[in-house]
Design an enzyme around this catalytic site. Structure first.
Site, PDB file in Angstrom:
ATOM      1  N   GLY A 140      -9.858  -1.471  -4.987  1.00 11.48           N
ATOM      2  CA  GLY A 140      -9.909  -0.164  -4.356  1.00 11.48           C
ATOM      3  C   GLY A 140     -11.308   0.416  -4.256  1.00 11.48           C
ATOM      4  O   GLY A 140     -12.308  -0.196  -4.640  1.00 11.48           O
ATOM      5  N   HIS A 141     -11.375   1.641  -3.785  1.00  9.52           N
ATOM      6  CA  HIS A 141     -12.645   2.331  -3.543  1.00  9.52           C
ATOM      7  C   HIS A 141     -13.288   2.782  -4.856  1.00  9.52           C
ATOM      8  O   HIS A 141     -12.622   3.019  -5.862  1.00  9.52           O
ATOM      9  CB  HIS A 141     -12.421   3.542  -2.639  1.00  9.52           C
ATOM     10  CG  HIS A 141     -11.473   4.553  -3.221  1.00  9.52           C
ATOM     11  ND1 HIS A 141     -11.880   5.555  -4.059  1.00  9.52           N
ATOM     12  CD2 HIS A 141     -10.117   4.687  -3.084  1.00  9.52           C
ATOM     13  CE1 HIS A 141     -10.845   6.281  -4.420  1.00  9.52           C
ATOM     14  NE2 HIS A 141      -9.759   5.774  -3.848  1.00  9.52           N
TER      15      HIS A 141
END
Length: 214
Positions: A140-141
Site C-alpha cells: 500500500g501507500h
C-alpha cells in the site's frame, strides 16, 4: 544490454531467470550469463537453459574480466545479507521489476531488489536494498520497507505500514494499515496482523499471535 548473474540456482533462482526473460520480451535489456551457487553439485549443470558457473565468490573473477551486474535469488533476507557482506567489493546490484508489476512513479527503491509478476506497489512508498516481492504481492501507500525484507506471493501490506530489516511476510498474509513489523520478524502464511509485531518473533493466525516453537 546488461550482462547479469543470478546468485542462487534453486527454485527461486529459476523464477528470477523467468522474470528476466519476461523483461526481455518487452524490451531486450539483459543477457543472463548463468547462475552462481555454493552447492558444488550444481556447478556445470544447465538449469532451464542457463549454466551454473560455480560458487558465489566466482563473481569476483567474472567482474574483473567484464562489466556485469547481479541479483540475489534467495527468499531468506538474512541469507541475502550474508552474501552481500561476503561480496563487499562488488556493488553492481541490479533491481529487476517484471513488466506486469503496477509500480507507482513515486516509489523510492534501493539496489538489488526483485519485484515479481503481478505486484502492485502504491504511491509514496520507500523500499530499501535487496528486498524481494514474490508473485502478486500488494504493497500500500506510504509504507517504509527496510533492507532485506521478503514479501511472499499474495501477501497484502496495507498503507502506512513499516517493516523492519530481514522481516519475512509469508504467502497470503495481511498487515492492516499503520502497523509495524519488527526486524527479523516472521508473519506466518494466511495470518492477519492487527497489532504491531516485535523484533525477532514469529506470529501466526487470525488474528496473528506470537507463536512459540516447542
Amino acid at each position: 544490454m546488461k550482462d547479469i548473474i543470478i546468485i542462487g540456482a534453486g527454485d527461486f533462482g529459476k523464477e528470477v531467470a523467468w522474470l528476466i526473460e519476461g523483461i526481455n520480451k518487452v524490451s531486450l535489456s539483459y543477457r543472463i550469463l548463468g547462475f552462481l551457487d555454493d552447492d558444488e553439485k550444481k556447478t556445470g549443470k544447465v538449469i532451464n537453459g542457463y549454466t551454473c558457473l560455480g560458487k558465489i565468490t566466482k563473481l569476483f573473477d567474472i567482474s574483473k574480466k567484464m562489466s556485469v551486474c547481479a541479483v540475489i535469488a534467495m527468499q531468506n533476507g538474512t541469507v541475502r545479507r550474508h552474501i552481500v557482506e561476503r561480496l563487499t567489493c562488488f556493488d553492481h546490484w541490479e533491481t529487476i521489476i517484471h513488466p506486469s508489476a503496477n509500480v507507482s512513479d513515486t516509489l523510492a527503491i534501493g539496489k538489488g531488489c526483485i519485484i515479481c509478476a503481478g505486484n502492485s506497489i502504491s504511491v509514496n512508498t520507500n523500499i530499501g536494498n535487496h528486498c524481494v516481492f514474490n508473485i502478486s504481492a500488494i504493497l500500500g501507500h506510504d509504507c517504509i520497507i527496510d533492507d532485506y525484507v521478503s514479501v511472499m506471493s499474495g501477501a497484502c501490506v496495507c498503507g502506512h505500514v513499516t517493516v523492519g530489516k530481514e522481516a519475512y511476510l509469508a504467502t497470503n498474509c495481511t498487515v492492516v494499515p499503520g502497523k509495524t513489523i519488527g526486524c527479523n520478524a516472521v508473519v506466518g502464511a494466511g495470518s492477519v496482523v492487527l497489532r504491531n509485531v516485535k523484533d525477532n518473533v514469529t506470529v501466526m493466525g487470525v488474528p496473528a499471535k506470537v507463536f512459540k516453537f516447542i
